[in-house]
Design a protein around this motif. Structure first.
Motif, PDB file in Angstrom:
ATOM      1  N   LYS A 161       0.810  -1.229   0.000  1.00 26.58           N
ATOM      2  CA  LYS A 161       0.000   0.000   0.000  1.00 26.58           C
ATOM      3  C   LYS A 161       0.841   1.277   0.000  1.00 26.58           C
ATOM      4  CE  LYS A 161      -4.007  -0.025   0.676  1.00 26.58           C
ATOM      5  NZ  LYS A 161      -5.127   0.038  -0.304  1.00 26.58           N
ATOM      6  N   GLY A 162       2.168   1.134   0.097  1.00 27.92           N
ATOM      7  CA  GLY A 162       2.988   2.339   0.099  1.00 27.92           C
ATOM      8  C   GLY A 162       4.297   2.132   0.820  1.00 27.92           C
ATOM      9  N   LEU A 163       4.859   3.237   1.316  1.00 29.02           N
ATOM     10  CA  LEU A 163       6.184   3.245   1.917  1.00 29.02           C
ATOM     11  C   LEU A 163       6.161   3.905   3.289  1.00 29.02           C
ATOM     12  CD1 LEU A 163       8.228   4.463  -1.212  1.00 29.02           C
ATOM     13  CD2 LEU A 163       7.726   2.085  -0.556  1.00 29.02           C
ATOM     14  N   ASP A 197      -0.524   4.298  -2.075  1.00 30.38           N
ATOM     15  CA  ASP A 197      -1.598   5.053  -1.432  1.00 30.38           C
ATOM     16  C   ASP A 197      -1.123   5.777  -0.179  1.00 30.38           C
ATOM     17  OD1 ASP A 197      -3.356   3.983  -3.322  1.00 30.38           O
ATOM     18  OD2 ASP A 197      -3.838   2.261  -2.045  1.00 30.38           O
ATOM     19  N   ILE A 198      -0.099   5.216   0.486  1.00 29.62           N
ATOM     20  CA  ILE A 198       0.315   5.724   1.796  1.00 29.62           C
ATOM     21  C   ILE A 198       1.799   6.046   1.787  1.00 29.62           C
ATOM     22  CG2 ILE A 198       0.526   5.173   4.259  1.00 29.62           C
ATOM     23  CD1 ILE A 198      -1.825   3.213   3.893  1.00 29.62           C
ATOM     24  N   LEU A 199       2.127   7.248   2.261  1.00 30.55           N
ATOM     25  CA  LEU A 199       3.505   7.604   2.580  1.00 30.55           C
ATOM     26  C   LEU A 199       3.524   7.936   4.072  1.00 30.55           C
ATOM     27  CD1 LEU A 199       6.431   8.169   1.917  1.00 30.55           C
ATOM     28  CD2 LEU A 199       5.783  10.458   1.135  1.00 30.55           C
ATOM     29  N   SER A 200       4.047   7.007   4.855  1.00 27.82           N
ATOM     30  CA  SER A 200       4.048   7.132   6.315  1.00 27.82           C
ATOM     31  C   SER A 200       5.399   7.667   6.759  1.00 27.82           C
ATOM     32  CB  SER A 200       3.773   5.761   6.940  1.00 27.82           C
ATOM     33  OG  SER A 200       3.935   5.803   8.345  1.00 27.82           O
ATOM     34  N   MET A 201       5.429   8.938   7.115  1.00 31.01           N
ATOM     35  CA  MET A 201       6.647   9.530   7.663  1.00 31.01           C
ATOM     36  C   MET A 201       6.263  10.772   8.455  1.00 31.01           C
ATOM     37  SD  MET A 201       8.583  11.058   4.289  1.00 31.01           S
ATOM     38  CE  MET A 201       7.948  12.488   3.369  1.00 31.01           C
ATOM     39  N   GLY A 202       7.107  11.091   9.412  1.00 30.80           N
ATOM     40  CA  GLY A 202       6.831  12.198  10.313  1.00 30.80           C
ATOM     41  C   GLY A 202       6.432  11.693  11.682  1.00 30.80           C
TER      42      GLY A 202
END
Length: 231
Positions: A161-163, A197-202
Motif C-alpha cells: 500500500k505504500g512506503l 496510497d500511503i507515505l508514512s513519515m513524520g
C-alpha cells in the motif's frame, strides 16, 4: 495540576490544529492526512482516552507488549504494526493488524505472505525504507527498494500500500524530500500489484515538515502522550 487525561486532550487538540495548519500551508484541501497514536509503553487507559478523542489508529512497536495490552483496548481502534518485526513473531499479530508498516526484507515479506495465507487473509503492508542508510535502523536501502517491490508483487497474500520511513533526525528535511522523490518515482512506474496510497513519515518532532513533503500518515507518540515515563 493537570491529570494525564487532560494533558493528552490538550496535546491531541494542538496536534490536530498543527496538522490542519500544515495542510493549509503545504497541501490541497482535499488531501487526507491521518494521525496515528504510537502506543509504546503507554497504558491502555491512556490509549483508550486518545481513541475517545478521535485518535482511533494505533501504532504498535513490540509484539509482546501488544499481546499484553490488546484485550484492554477499545475494540473500535484500528491497529498497525510499525516496529521491527522478526519473522518468528508474525504469526502472533497476523490476525489483528490492519496494516504492517515495517516490511524491510524479502524474508519478512515471504513470512507475512505465508502466515496471511494460513489465516485466509490479504495482508496490507508498507515497505520500510532506510532513507539515511543508517546502520542502527531497519529498512531496505533506497537502491534495493524497487527489486524488493517487484518480488513482493507476485505474492498472493500481501498487498503493498505504500512506503514508510524514519529519517535521520539531524537532517530530517533533506531526507523527507529524498523520500518524497522516491515515493513519486515509484508511483509513476505503475508497477503491477504495487499501490502507492500511503507515505508514512513524520513523528513528534517533524510531522509538519513531513506533511510538507507528502506524508499522509504521521506517527505521533511523545507529543501526544508525553515522555515515555509511564509505569
Amino acid at each position: 495540576m493537570k491529570t494525564d487525561f487532560e494533558y493528552i486532550t490538550e496535546n491531541y487538540n494542538r496536534i490536530c490544529y498543527e496538522i490542519e495548519e500544515a495542510k493549509v500551508k503545504y497541501r490541497n484541501k482535499e488531501d487526507t492526512i491521518e494521525l496515528m497514536a504510537v502506543t509504546k509503553t503507554v497504558p491502555p487507559e491512556a490509549v483508550n482516552h486518545a481513541i475517545a478523542l478521535g485518535a482511533n489508529l494505533l501504532g504498535e512497536n513490540r509484539v509482546q507488549e501488544y499481546e499484553s495490552k490488546k484485550d484492554f483496548y477499545n475494540p473500535t481502534a484500528r491497529v498497525h504494526f510499525i516496529g521491527h518485526l522478526q519473522t518468528n513473531k508474525v504469526k502472533y499479530i497476523i490476525d489483528d493488524m490492519e496494516l504492517i508498516q515495517s516490511v524491510d526484507s524479502l524474508r519478512l515479506a515471504a513470512e507475512i505472505d505465508r502466515q496471511a495465507k494460513r489465516v485466509s487473509k490479504i495482508q496490507d503492508v508498507l515497505v520500510e525504507v532506510n532513507i539515511g542508510d543508517e546502520a542502527s535502523k531497519s529498512g531496505v536501502s533506497p537502491d534495493e527498494l524497487e527489486n524488493l517491490l517487484m518480488e513482493m508483487a507476485v505474492m498472493g497474500n500481501i498487498r503493498v500500500k505504500g512506503l514508510m520511513t524514519i529519517p535521520p533526525p539531524q537532517s530530517s528535511e533533506k531526507f523527507l524530500y529524498k523520500m518524497q522523490e522516491i515515493y513519486l518515482d515509484i508511483s509513476s512506474k505503475n508497477m503491477d500489484n504495487i499501490n502507492m496510497d500511503i507515505l508514512s513519515m513524520g513523528m513528534s518532532g517533524d510531522f509538519a515538515k513531513a506533511i510538507q513533503y507528502g506524508s499522509n500518515l504521521v506517527r505521533i507518540g511523545t507529543a501526544l502522550f508525553g515522555a515515555r515515563n509511564y509505569v
